[in-house]
Design a protein around this motif. Sequence first.
Motif, mmCIF file in Angstrom:
data_model
loop_
_atom_site.group_PDB
_atom_site.id
_atom_site.type_symbol
_atom_site.label_atom_id
_atom_site.label_comp_id
_atom_site.label_asym_id
_atom_site.label_seq_id
_atom_site.Cartn_x
_atom_site.Cartn_y
_atom_site.Cartn_z
ATOM 1 N N UNK A 105 0.828 -1.198 0.000
ATOM 2 C CA UNK A 105 0.000 0.000 0.000
ATOM 3 C C UNK A 105 0.871 1.260 0.000
ATOM 4 N N UNK A 106 1.973 1.233 0.784
ATOM 5 C CA UNK A 106 2.869 2.393 0.822
ATOM 6 C C UNK A 106 3.467 2.658 -0.558
ATOM 7 N N UNK A 153 1.601 9.766 -5.450
ATOM 8 C CA UNK A 153 2.163 11.082 -5.114
ATOM 9 C C UNK A 153 3.136 11.534 -6.191
ATOM 10 N N UNK A 154 3.975 10.611 -6.678
ATOM 11 C CA UNK A 154 4.934 10.951 -7.732
ATOM 12 C C UNK A 154 4.208 11.343 -9.007
ATOM 13 N N UNK A 155 3.185 10.588 -9.380
ATOM 14 C CA UNK A 155 2.430 10.887 -10.591
ATOM 15 C C UNK A 155 1.735 12.245 -10.507
ATOM 16 N N UNK A 213 -8.534 15.261 -10.938
ATOM 17 C CA UNK A 213 -8.893 15.140 -12.349
ATOM 18 C C UNK A 213 -7.869 14.313 -13.143
ATOM 19 N N UNK A 214 -6.644 14.164 -12.626
ATOM 20 C CA UNK A 214 -5.618 13.408 -13.353
ATOM 21 C C UNK A 214 -5.193 12.129 -12.651
ATOM 22 N N UNK A 215 -5.778 11.832 -11.508
ATOM 23 C CA UNK A 215 -5.296 10.703 -10.716
ATOM 24 C C UNK A 215 -5.478 9.374 -11.436
ATOM 25 N N UNK A 267 -5.506 5.412 -4.113
ATOM 26 C CA UNK A 267 -6.056 6.601 -4.772
ATOM 27 C C UNK A 267 -7.160 7.224 -3.923
ATOM 28 N N UNK A 268 -8.021 6.392 -3.392
ATOM 29 C CA UNK A 268 -9.104 6.902 -2.543
ATOM 30 C C UNK A 268 -8.543 7.560 -1.285
#
Length: 240
Positions: free
Chosen positions: A2-3, A10-12, A69-71, A98-99
């Motif tokens: 999960x980490x 976060x990087x994306x 919007x980009x996740x 993501x959630x």
Amino acid sequence: MMKGYLYHNIVLSRANLIMMAVIEGFLVAAWIAYVVLMHHANEMDMTSATFVGGIILFGSLLSTELVSMDLFKNCEGDLWCSFAIASPASVEGYLGAKYKILFAIDLMLPALWLVVDAILGAWYEQTLAMASTAFLLCCLLLLLQSLELAVAVRLGGSFGSYVKAVVFALMMLGVAVYGLFGDLSFFRQEDPLSALQEAVFSGKTFWCLGCLPYIALAAYWLSYRYSVAVYRKGVIHYEG
């Protein structure tokens, strides 16, 4: 695992996160400067403060959309989907990250304005509390993202953003219609902010607002469970 997913997201979204932080910093600085200037000029009018504060909070709300919007758009395609399905954490961990990131960003909205309220409250006796309204906006954001994420997983990120934009536009239209034809008598009171708070925190409106956080959390959790259930079916609609 999960980490790893959290770090990956976060990087994306790093560029969007930085942009969001810059915008939020500018809005906070603008609000503090406004309150300081009004107090120094002895012209702290609560009606104008409510108007300016509303605009700033609305901008703060919109800035969070830079991430959501980009996740999903950043990692659509057969390669990412196959990796998510085959990984040890499977789809639950992939979507859960993501959630969780979006949930944390949403909670930062009222937390940020709570700190601002505390700072200004330590300086001045009379100021406009922003955190309570920011918390309601956070709940609204959770509801909108519950819809967006579920649609994005099933039909693709672009379609999810489109659906949320349409729902948000309809909500703004409802607000505009109420502004034209609804009861705005509180603006004619000597203290319009107190009159508005009395109208909001009484009767059925109070109970609706009291239930809103629980409804938002339930909707967000149900959206996650639905997304996990339909993720494999949604792969065919993804871009990339």
